[in-house]
Enzyme design. Structure first.
Site, PDB file in Angstrom:
ATOM      1  N   ASP A 140       0.840  -1.197   0.000  1.00 48.63           N
ATOM      2  CA  ASP A 140       0.000   0.000   0.000  1.00 48.63           C
ATOM      3  C   ASP A 140       0.876   1.249   0.000  1.00 48.63           C
ATOM      4  OD1 ASP A 140      -2.811   1.004   0.375  1.00 48.63           O
ATOM      5  OD2 ASP A 140      -1.918   1.922   2.152  1.00 48.63           O
TER       6      ASP A 140
ATOM      7  N   GLU B  36       1.482  -0.585  -5.109  1.00 46.15           N
ATOM      8  CA  GLU B  36       0.448   0.406  -5.383  1.00 46.15           C
ATOM      9  C   GLU B  36       1.191   1.732  -5.378  1.00 46.15           C
ATOM     10  OE1 GLU B  36      -3.317   2.845  -3.735  1.00 46.15           O
ATOM     11  OE2 GLU B  36      -1.554   2.430  -2.558  1.00 46.15           O
TER      12      GLU B  36
HETATM   13  C1  BGC Z   1      -5.695   2.095  -0.355  1.00 40.14           C
HETATM   14  C2  BGC Z   1      -6.828   2.914   0.139  1.00 40.14           C
HETATM   15  C3  BGC Z   1      -6.412   3.548   1.447  1.00 40.14           C
HETATM   16  C4  BGC Z   1      -5.076   4.297   1.317  1.00 40.14           C
HETATM   17  C5  BGC Z   1      -4.479   4.621   2.627  1.00 40.14           C
HETATM   18  C6  BGC Z   1      -4.691   3.176  -0.591  1.00 40.14           C
HETATM   19  O1  BGC Z   1      -4.027   3.324  -1.607  1.00 40.14           O
HETATM   20  O2  BGC Z   1      -5.975   1.374  -1.515  1.00 40.14           O
HETATM   21  O3  BGC Z   1      -8.011   2.185   0.272  1.00 40.14           O
HETATM   22  O4  BGC Z   1      -7.393   4.457   1.845  1.00 40.14           O
HETATM   23  O5  BGC Z   1      -4.146   3.541   0.629  1.00 40.14           O
HETATM   24  O6  BGC Z   1      -3.947   3.478   3.218  1.00 40.14           O
END
Ligand code: BGC
Length: 538
Positions: free
Chosen positions: A214, A273
């Protein structure tokens, strides 16, 4: 026909599962409820693994199920080594991983290293310890500006809106790029590195096949935390290098994690991500010694327009090829409006979403399927304000992310559509009555359903040597259409216009998102449709 070939793309590498895996995203809270409290959980998900195996996916990505006060529905982690009671127990997690493996599917879990929950033991200790204490060194605490420190330390804004700083009663401010209940960790602290290495080991030892990282672009902040000098920073996300995103230092962290992943058997992977400003910068996250994959949000963001889509596909492949990584393709996830709705909604939205699925699954590389897209679910746009719970919506009023997180309809004619055990009434977000024809039960036996289309596409993809990893080449085609070949004997046609389009017949029809009329040596592709062909047999 003119052909443009992507020469640079890597040849098919059969043993490297992640290079062409279809990975199904389970947003645990909304997938299936095992204990009847209206919230999805691990027991519920475990009970539906047979459905996923039957669907034909290679791996499952589970969103965070760690102990959490759920300020951001699990992306605010209070204990990275335990399961929140609402989702089950550690034993449930272990059983789910083992069962998935028994079905031949791999399991990827989310890891959230940019920030913890404000209820994490470290943050509680930092608050308690006061300014200057070593406990504060694990987070990013600063004195404020202004005569009495009443102004935030810099002008950074939270991704969820408003200032990225919150002041404690003792006068110090702490940084949170997301909600104020998600304090950012300080990755200059060796303790933070050690802790995350231990957390990754904990889950690798339990058998997970990898991590979706993340905010993989966010952990390192520019020295001195410089001002940006402009408001409305949310508009810059993913388009500019910001002092808190896509900093050089994050790559060293990913290199360390890659070494750790590689020290385990079985090709455990890391998926970034990362919202990088350009495709080139995104490719840096998947260099051979960094993570294995990165989400391709450029594809997700592309409009339903053949010319734009072709450019995005070309750029996606061209940028990861030099570093040897596979492209990834994704249409929806738990943070964005579902693509049926993005592509126009209603019947046209469904037609386009079905065509997009065949396009995505024919492209070279790995694909992500977000739970419910195989049912053609639209975004739920009319959720009443009082049920919406997304912190992003609460901080910055707008559509929010609740509408793509509505629970999955499994069966029966009425909400909650078999989401949980019989007799349970309410789900954590209400499900629209109009979803009765979209349940798994309603679609399973219907060969024309979106579920049947996904099943057929995944079965064909798995069995077809030309699909998955490998090369693609464009064929010349009329404006508004995309036609490309894979291997010697596969062609995908996509008509992205609202009108039927006639083409020379590419071969024998394998699968289509809408009826294809065949006229001698020509075929007529319906508006907003895609088809797969066994080439060379026209
Ligand atoms: C997740 C989100 C989250 C954020 C903060 C993101 O990229 O996919 O759902 O709110 O990270 O952790």
């Amino acid at each position: 026909m003119t052909e443009v070939v992507h020469e640079a793309h890597q040849p098919k590498a059969a043993t490297r599962w992640w290079r062409d895996a279809v990975i199904y995203q389970v947003y645990v809270r909304s997938f299936a409820d095992g204990d009847g409290d209206g919230v999805g959980d691990l027991v519920g998900a475990r009970g539906r693994l047979g459905y996923l195996a039957d669907l034909g996916v290679d791996a499952v990505w589970l969103t965070p199920f760690y102990t959490s006060p759920m300020a951001d529905f699990g992306y605010d982690v209070a204990d990275y080594r335990d399961v929140d009671p609402v989702f089950g127990t550690l034993a449930d997690a272990r059983a789910l991983i083992d069962d998935a493996h028994a079905y031949g599917m791999r399991v990827i879990i989310d890891v959230v290293p940019n920030h913890t929950s404000d209820r994490h033991a470290w943050f509680a200790a930092a608050v308690q310890a006061g300014p200057g204490a070593p406990e504060r060194g694990r987070y990013i605490f600063r004195p404020g500006r202004g005569a009495s420190g009443e102004l935030p330390p810099n002008d950074w804004e939270s991704v969820f809106g408003g200032p990225a700083w919150t002041r404690l009663p003792d006068g110090e401010w702490y940084l949170h790029l997301f909600d104020h209940r998600q304090p950012d960790l300080n990755w200059d602290s060796p303790e933070v590195h050690e802790e995350f290495t231990a957390i990754l080991r904990f889950w690798l030892d339990l058998g997970v096949d990898g991590f979706r990282v993340d905010v993989a672009h966010g952990m390192v902040k520019a020295p001195g935390l410089p001002d940006i000098g402009t408001a409305g920073q949310v508009e810059l996300l993913g388009t500019a290098v910001l002092p808190y995103f896509d900093q050089e230092g994050v790559h060293e962290i990913h290199r360390g994690w890659r070494r750790l992943l590689d020290s385990y058997e079985g090709e455990r992977i890391g998926v970034a991500e990362a919202w990088a400003p350009t495709q080139e910068r995104l490719a840096r996250y998947v260099r051979p010694d960094e993570l294995h994959q990165a989400f391709n949000f450029h594809f997700l963001k592309a409009p339903w327009d053949a010319a734009v889509m072709r450019v995005v596909i070309d750029e996606s492949i061209a940028t990861v090829s030099p570093v040897g990584a596979p492209s990834t393709w994704v249409l929806s996830n738990h943070d964005v409006k579902r693509h049926v709705t993005r592509y126009g909604g209603g019947e046209a939205g469904v037609r386009r979403a079905r065509a997009a699925a065949l396009l995505m699954l024919a492209l070279p590389g790995s694909a992500y399927v977000y739970q419910g897209e195989e049912l053609g679910l639209p975004e739920v746009l009319d959720l009443p304000d009082e049920v919406c719970r997304d912190p992003q919506r609460l901080r910055a009023p707008g559509d929010g992310r609740d509408g793509c997180r509505v629970p999955i309809p499994w069966a029966h004619a009425e909400p909650p559509f078999g989401f949980g055990p019989p007799g349970v009434a309410d789900t954590w977000l209400p499900m629209p009555r109009s979803w009765a024809p979209l349940t798994v039960e309603a679609q399973a036996g219907d060969p024309g359903s979106t579920l049947s289309l996904y099943r057929a596409a995944l079965r064909l993809r798995r069995g077809h040597a030309a699909l998955g990893d490998g090369t693609m080449r464009w064929h010349g085609s009329p404006p508004g259409t995309l036609v490309f070949g894979r291997g010697e004997d596969f062609v995908c046609t996509v008509n992205m216009t609202g009108e039927p389009v006639e083409l020379p017949r590419p071969g024998d029809l394998l699968l289509a998102s809408a009826p294809v009329a065949q006229r001698g040596r020509s075929v007529v592709l319906a508006a907003d449709s895609a088809a797969w062909w066994a080439a060379g047999r026209a």
